[in-house]
Structure formats: C-alpha cells, structure tokens
Design a protein around this motif. Sequence first.
Motif, PDB file in Angstrom:
ATOM      1  N   SER A  11       0.869  -1.181   0.000  1.00  0.00           N
ATOM      2  CA  SER A  11       0.000   0.000   0.000  1.00  0.00           C
ATOM      3  C   SER A  11       0.897   1.220   0.000  1.00  0.00           C
ATOM      4  N   ALA A  12       0.534   2.184  -0.805  1.00  0.00           N
ATOM      5  CA  ALA A  12       1.328   3.410  -0.897  1.00  0.00           C
ATOM      6  C   ALA A  12       0.467   4.609  -0.515  1.00  0.00           C
ATOM      7  N   GLN A  13       1.083   5.554   0.131  1.00  0.00           N
ATOM      8  CA  GLN A  13       0.418   6.818   0.417  1.00  0.00           C
ATOM      9  C   GLN A  13       0.211   7.567  -0.900  1.00  0.00           C
ATOM     10  N   PRO A  14      -0.833   8.382  -0.998  1.00  0.00           N
ATOM     11  CA  PRO A  14      -1.106   9.078  -2.261  1.00  0.00           C
ATOM     12  C   PRO A  14       0.043   9.966  -2.738  1.00  0.00           C
ATOM     13  N   ASN A  15       0.844  10.479  -1.810  1.00  0.00           N
ATOM     14  CA  ASN A  15       1.933  11.383  -2.188  1.00  0.00           C
ATOM     15  C   ASN A  15       3.306  10.707  -2.192  1.00  0.00           C
ATOM     16  N   LEU A  17       6.504   8.995  -3.476  1.00  0.00           N
ATOM     17  CA  LEU A  17       7.243   8.978  -4.732  1.00  0.00           C
ATOM     18  C   LEU A  17       7.821   7.588  -4.986  1.00  0.00           C
ATOM     19  N   LEU A  18       7.945   7.247  -6.254  1.00  0.00           N
ATOM     20  CA  LEU A  18       8.486   5.944  -6.616  1.00  0.00           C
ATOM     21  C   LEU A  18       9.887   5.752  -6.049  1.00  0.00           C
ATOM     22  N   VAL A  19      10.710   6.776  -6.051  1.00  0.00           N
ATOM     23  CA  VAL A  19      12.061   6.654  -5.503  1.00  0.00           C
ATOM     24  C   VAL A  19      12.019   6.286  -4.022  1.00  0.00           C
ATOM     25  N   GLU A  20      11.040   6.812  -3.295  1.00  0.00           N
ATOM     26  CA  GLU A  20      10.903   6.479  -1.873  1.00  0.00           C
ATOM     27  C   GLU A  20      10.520   5.012  -1.702  1.00  0.00           C
ATOM     28  N   ARG A  21       9.591   4.530  -2.521  1.00  0.00           N
ATOM     29  CA  ARG A  21       9.172   3.134  -2.431  1.00  0.00           C
ATOM     30  C   ARG A  21      10.353   2.216  -2.738  1.00  0.00           C
ATOM     31  N   LEU A  22      11.093   2.542  -3.789  1.00  0.00           N
ATOM     32  CA  LEU A  22      12.214   1.693  -4.184  1.00  0.00           C
ATOM     33  C   LEU A  22      13.286   1.648  -3.100  1.00  0.00           C
ATOM     34  N   ARG A  23      13.671   2.801  -2.599  1.00  0.00           N
ATOM     35  CA  ARG A  23      14.762   2.870  -1.624  1.00  0.00           C
ATOM     36  C   ARG A  23      14.319   2.441  -0.229  1.00  0.00           C
ATOM     37  N   LEU A  56      10.021  12.017  -9.671  1.00  0.00           N
ATOM     38  CA  LEU A  56       8.895  12.763 -10.241  1.00  0.00           C
ATOM     39  C   LEU A  56       7.672  11.892 -10.502  1.00  0.00           C
ATOM     40  N   VAL A  57       7.762  10.607 -10.144  1.00  0.00           N
ATOM     41  CA  VAL A  57       6.672   9.662 -10.407  1.00  0.00           C
ATOM     42  C   VAL A  57       6.063   9.222  -9.080  1.00  0.00           C
ATOM     43  N   LEU A  58       4.764   9.343  -8.960  1.00  0.00           N
ATOM     44  CA  LEU A  58       4.086   8.831  -7.774  1.00  0.00           C
ATOM     45  C   LEU A  58       4.041   7.307  -7.845  1.00  0.00           C
ATOM     46  N   THR A  59       4.231   6.672  -6.716  1.00  0.00           N
ATOM     47  CA  THR A  59       4.192   5.209  -6.663  1.00  0.00           C
ATOM     48  C   THR A  59       2.861   4.703  -7.205  1.00  0.00           C
ATOM     49  N   ALA A  60       1.778   5.358  -6.842  1.00  0.00           N
ATOM     50  CA  ALA A  60       0.451   4.934  -7.298  1.00  0.00           C
ATOM     51  C   ALA A  60       0.338   4.986  -8.818  1.00  0.00           C
TER      52      ALA A  60
END
Length: 176
Positions: A11-15, A17-23, A56-60
Amino acid sequence: MKVNGRPEQFSAQPNELLVERLRDGLGLTGTKVGCDTGQCGSCVVRLDGRSVKSCLVLTAAAAGSEVATIEGVTTPGGELSGLQEALRQEHGTQCGFCTPGMVMALGELVDSTAGGEAPTEPEIREWLTGNLCRCTGYHSVVRGVQRACAATRAEAPAGLPEAGTVAASTAAGQEA
C-alpha cells in the motif's frame, strides 16, 4: 507492480514517490536521491521500458507497471551488463553517485539502437542532458556508450550492420 521481474504488493500513500518506495520500501538503494526536483537524473529507473526520473513519479501512478532499477541490470551471476562493462573499460565512472541513473537512461539508448546505426556523439550528449555528473566531464561516458553500441551491433544477427565507428542516425530522445 513488478520490480526487477519480481511482483511486489504494498500500500502506498497518495503522495509517495516511486524513488521512496524503491529505496525505503524495497531496499533498492542503487537508485539515488540527488536533487529531489528531477534535475540531476541520479534517480532514473525504467518504467515499462522507458527511462523516467523516479523522484517525479508517484508510486500509485506506477501501479501495474514494470520497474527496472540498477539492481536488475546485472546478470543473476553478478556480471556487469554490456553498458556497465563498457563504461568501466572507458573509465566512464568516478565517484559512482550518478552512475546508476546514467546506466538506466543510457541503457535505453543502447537498447534502442541495437542492430541499427549507432548514435552519434551529439546524440549521445543530447541523451545525457538529463543526467548531471560532476566528476567525469562526460567524454569517457560518451566513449563507453559508443563501445557498448559497437559491442551490441557486433552481437547482432547476420544481416545487420557490424560493429565499427559511430555513424549518423536519427535523433533519439529521452522522456523523463
């Protein structure tokens, strides 16, 4: 979402970022955070085959997509990709901070020219405009890309151009 070929569910928060999810979420720290504004290119990953700046990409927005990071570039045995090896041979890396983003972005260029005409030096430099490096001066990076393209063309099936000098080709661009 698939990351480096592995299905990932979360589950990802609406804000987020993909870089945050990856790292932070997946521990794939090869993707770097440099500027957080999309200027430096150290966070470049491949999203459905296209290089994008993951800050610059949202995880969602990446849900259902295939994401490739620098960790997915080497072979399962740990060998470097053709581009990574060419950059190593041409001394195209120094401190290494920008290298993962460059490999991901330039890998798309090398892949797009496989079996065809190699990109010209100005085309390679144009492709590099989204990746900042303070160490190399880009000359060795350009030579590395030329070497990787030549090696790719040398491995191409019969009937396609052989490896050689860089020839003129149509312009290649980078969306990020």
